[in-house]
Design an enzyme around this catalytic site. Sequence first.
Site, PDB file in Angstrom:
ATOM      1  N   PRO A  61      -4.896  12.199   1.947  1.00  0.00           N
ATOM      2  CA  PRO A  61      -6.010  11.269   1.762  1.00  0.00           C
ATOM      3  C   PRO A  61      -5.831   9.914   2.427  1.00  0.00           C
ATOM      4  CG  PRO A  61      -5.486  12.352  -0.304  1.00  0.00           C
ATOM      5  CD  PRO A  61      -4.450  12.792   0.688  1.00  0.00           C
ATOM      6  N   ASN A  62      -6.890   9.471   3.058  1.00  0.00           N
ATOM      7  CA  ASN A  62      -7.041   8.126   3.642  1.00  0.00           C
ATOM      8  C   ASN A  62      -6.274   7.900   4.946  1.00  0.00           C
ATOM      9  OD1 ASN A  62      -8.754   7.100   1.469  1.00  0.00           O
ATOM     10  ND2 ASN A  62      -6.912   7.237   0.210  1.00  0.00           N
ATOM     11  N   ARG A  80      -7.745   0.762   7.782  1.00  0.00           N
ATOM     12  CA  ARG A  80      -7.252   0.561   6.422  1.00  0.00           C
ATOM     13  C   ARG A  80      -6.020  -0.358   6.422  1.00  0.00           C
ATOM     14  NH1 ARG A  80      -3.521   5.466   3.850  1.00  0.00           N
ATOM     15  NH2 ARG A  80      -3.669   4.415   1.861  1.00  0.00           N
ATOM     16  N   ARG A 102       4.024   3.362  -6.668  1.00  0.00           N
ATOM     17  CA  ARG A 102       4.425   4.087  -5.446  1.00  0.00           C
ATOM     18  C   ARG A 102       5.922   4.397  -5.405  1.00  0.00           C
ATOM     19  NH1 ARG A 102      -0.179   3.507  -2.118  1.00  0.00           N
ATOM     20  NH2 ARG A 102      -1.239   1.541  -2.499  1.00  0.00           N
ATOM     21  N   HIS A 143       6.424   8.929   5.435  1.00  0.00           N
ATOM     22  CA  HIS A 143       5.507   7.837   5.090  1.00  0.00           C
ATOM     23  C   HIS A 143       5.575   6.768   6.169  1.00  0.00           C
ATOM     24  CE1 HIS A 143       4.879   9.544   1.172  1.00  0.00           C
ATOM     25  NE2 HIS A 143       6.185   9.701   1.087  1.00  0.00           N
ATOM     26  N   LEU A 144       4.425   6.202   6.483  1.00  0.00           N
ATOM     27  CA  LEU A 144       4.367   5.090   7.440  1.00  0.00           C
ATOM     28  C   LEU A 144       5.038   3.852   6.849  1.00  0.00           C
ATOM     29  CD1 LEU A 144       0.657   5.787   8.248  1.00  0.00           C
ATOM     30  CD2 LEU A 144       2.431   5.824   9.999  1.00  0.00           C
ATOM     31  N   SER A 145       4.658   3.539   5.615  1.00  0.00           N
ATOM     32  CA  SER A 145       5.228   2.387   4.911  1.00  0.00           C
ATOM     33  C   SER A 145       6.452   2.847   4.129  1.00  0.00           C
ATOM     34  CB  SER A 145       4.179   1.793   3.970  1.00  0.00           C
ATOM     35  OG  SER A 145       3.886   2.703   2.925  1.00  0.00           O
ATOM     36  N   GLU A 158       9.203  15.193   4.174  1.00  0.00           N
ATOM     37  CA  GLU A 158       8.255  14.173   3.693  1.00  0.00           C
ATOM     38  C   GLU A 158       8.298  12.953   4.617  1.00  0.00           C
ATOM     39  OE1 GLU A 158       9.511  12.679  -0.120  1.00  0.00           O
ATOM     40  OE2 GLU A 158       7.746  11.390  -0.354  1.00  0.00           O
ATOM     41  N   ASN A 189       2.758  14.098   5.041  1.00  0.00           N
ATOM     42  CA  ASN A 189       2.493  12.789   4.445  1.00  0.00           C
ATOM     43  C   ASN A 189       1.329  12.968   3.488  1.00  0.00           C
ATOM     44  OD1 ASN A 189       1.876  10.220   3.685  1.00  0.00           O
ATOM     45  ND2 ASN A 189       1.811   9.354   5.753  1.00  0.00           N
ATOM     46  N   ARG A 236       6.814  -1.310  -2.437  1.00  0.00           N
ATOM     47  CA  ARG A 236       5.424  -1.706  -2.696  1.00  0.00           C
ATOM     48  C   ARG A 236       5.122  -1.670  -4.203  1.00  0.00           C
ATOM     49  NH1 ARG A 236       1.773   1.726   1.116  1.00  0.00           N
ATOM     50  NH2 ARG A 236       0.218   0.228   0.351  1.00  0.00           N
ATOM     51  N   ALA A 246      -1.377   9.046  -1.240  1.00  0.00           N
ATOM     52  CA  ALA A 246      -1.124   8.701  -2.646  1.00  0.00           C
ATOM     53  C   ALA A 246      -0.799   9.924  -3.516  1.00  0.00           C
ATOM     54  CB  ALA A 246      -2.323   7.957  -3.215  1.00  0.00           C
ATOM     55  N   TYR A 264      -0.283  -0.762   7.378  1.00  0.00           N
ATOM     56  CA  TYR A 264      -0.195   0.464   8.186  1.00  0.00           C
ATOM     57  C   TYR A 264      -0.313   0.226   9.692  1.00  0.00           C
ATOM     58  CZ  TYR A 264      -0.776   2.581   3.612  1.00  0.00           C
ATOM     59  OH  TYR A 264      -0.601   2.937   2.295  1.00  0.00           O
ATOM     60  N   HIS A 322       2.631  10.501  -5.195  1.00  0.00           N
ATOM     61  CA  HIS A 322       3.111   9.862  -6.417  1.00  0.00           C
ATOM     62  C   HIS A 322       2.705  10.580  -7.706  1.00  0.00           C
ATOM     63  CE1 HIS A 322       4.009   6.956  -3.391  1.00  0.00           C
ATOM     64  NE2 HIS A 322       2.734   6.701  -3.156  1.00  0.00           N
ATOM     65  N   ASP A 336       4.390  21.984  -6.401  1.00  0.00           N
ATOM     66  CA  ASP A 336       4.476  23.442  -6.610  1.00  0.00           C
ATOM     67  C   ASP A 336       4.190  24.208  -5.317  1.00  0.00           C
ATOM     68  OD1 ASP A 336       5.172  23.260  -9.275  1.00  0.00           O
ATOM     69  OD2 ASP A 336       3.141  23.628 -10.035  1.00  0.00           O
TER      70      ASP A 336
HETATM   71  C1  DQA Z   1       1.671   6.450   2.478  1.00  0.00           C
HETATM   72  C2  DQA Z   1       2.165   5.681   1.254  1.00  0.00           C
HETATM   73  C3  DQA Z   1       1.345   6.030   0.026  1.00  0.00           C
HETATM   74  O1  DQA Z   1       1.807   5.279  -1.091  1.00  0.00           O
HETATM   75  C4  DQA Z   1      -0.120   5.685   0.256  1.00  0.00           C
HETATM   76  O2  DQA Z   1      -0.894   6.069  -0.846  1.00  0.00           O
HETATM   77  C5  DQA Z   1      -0.652   6.284   1.518  1.00  0.00           C
HETATM   78  C6  DQA Z   1       0.182   6.256   2.716  1.00  0.00           C
HETATM   79  C7  DQA Z   1       2.392   6.019   3.772  1.00  0.00           C
HETATM   80  O3  DQA Z   1       2.321   6.748   4.744  1.00  0.00           O
HETATM   81  O4  DQA Z   1       2.996   4.943   3.808  1.00  0.00           O
HETATM   82  O5  DQA Z   1      -1.798   6.706   1.588  1.00  0.00           O
HETATM   83  O6  DQA Z   1       1.926   7.841   2.277  1.00  0.00           O
END
Ligand code: DQA
Length: 145
Positions: free
Chosen positions: A9-10, A17, A110, A99-101, A97, A73, A106, A76, A22, A79, A86
């Site tokens: 998502p997102n 965003r 998270r 993550h950009l951040s 796994e 990735n 944070r 959210a 990011y 979390h 599963d």
């Molecule tokens: C994220 C970190 C998550 O906490 C956040 O909800 C995202 C992006 C990252 O790539 O840093 O949507 O997965």
Amino acid sequence: MTILILNGPNLNMLGIREPEVYGNQTYTELEQTLNDYAKQINITVDIKQSNYEGVLIDLLHYAHTHFDAVILNPGALTHYSYSIYDAINSIAVPVVEVHLSDPSTRESFRHLSVIETACLKTFKGKGFQSYIEALKYLKEEGLKQ
Ligand code: DQA
């Protein structure tokens, strides 16, 4: 070697965003960067994004028979999604796994990744480079285990 890169998502909103978190580069630029790097190290990638948890789960199941590894990735969902956890445990292919951040620096919600223990390794906090490091890792180490 064929790797599924799966974004949740997102992540389609990259560049728009929260650029202070990011960066300014778009989702299309992320796809281009990863396609170029994959070509350079001679691996095939398929890059997908969905804002729907069930679609991500279906794609993880699909990866079981169609890919050698997954870079995930989950946004959210990282979390709180036990369904993603599963799904990772339901398939035999390794999942890394990314993550950009760095979520651990944070908001407190998270700090926990519920998927981390199901994944082979985690790369975070380096922007697009987190994905590059995951690809490099899978190419050099990940599939030998
Ligand atoms: C994220 C970190 C998550 O906490 C956040 O909800 C995202 C992006 C990252 O790539 O840093 O949507 O997965």
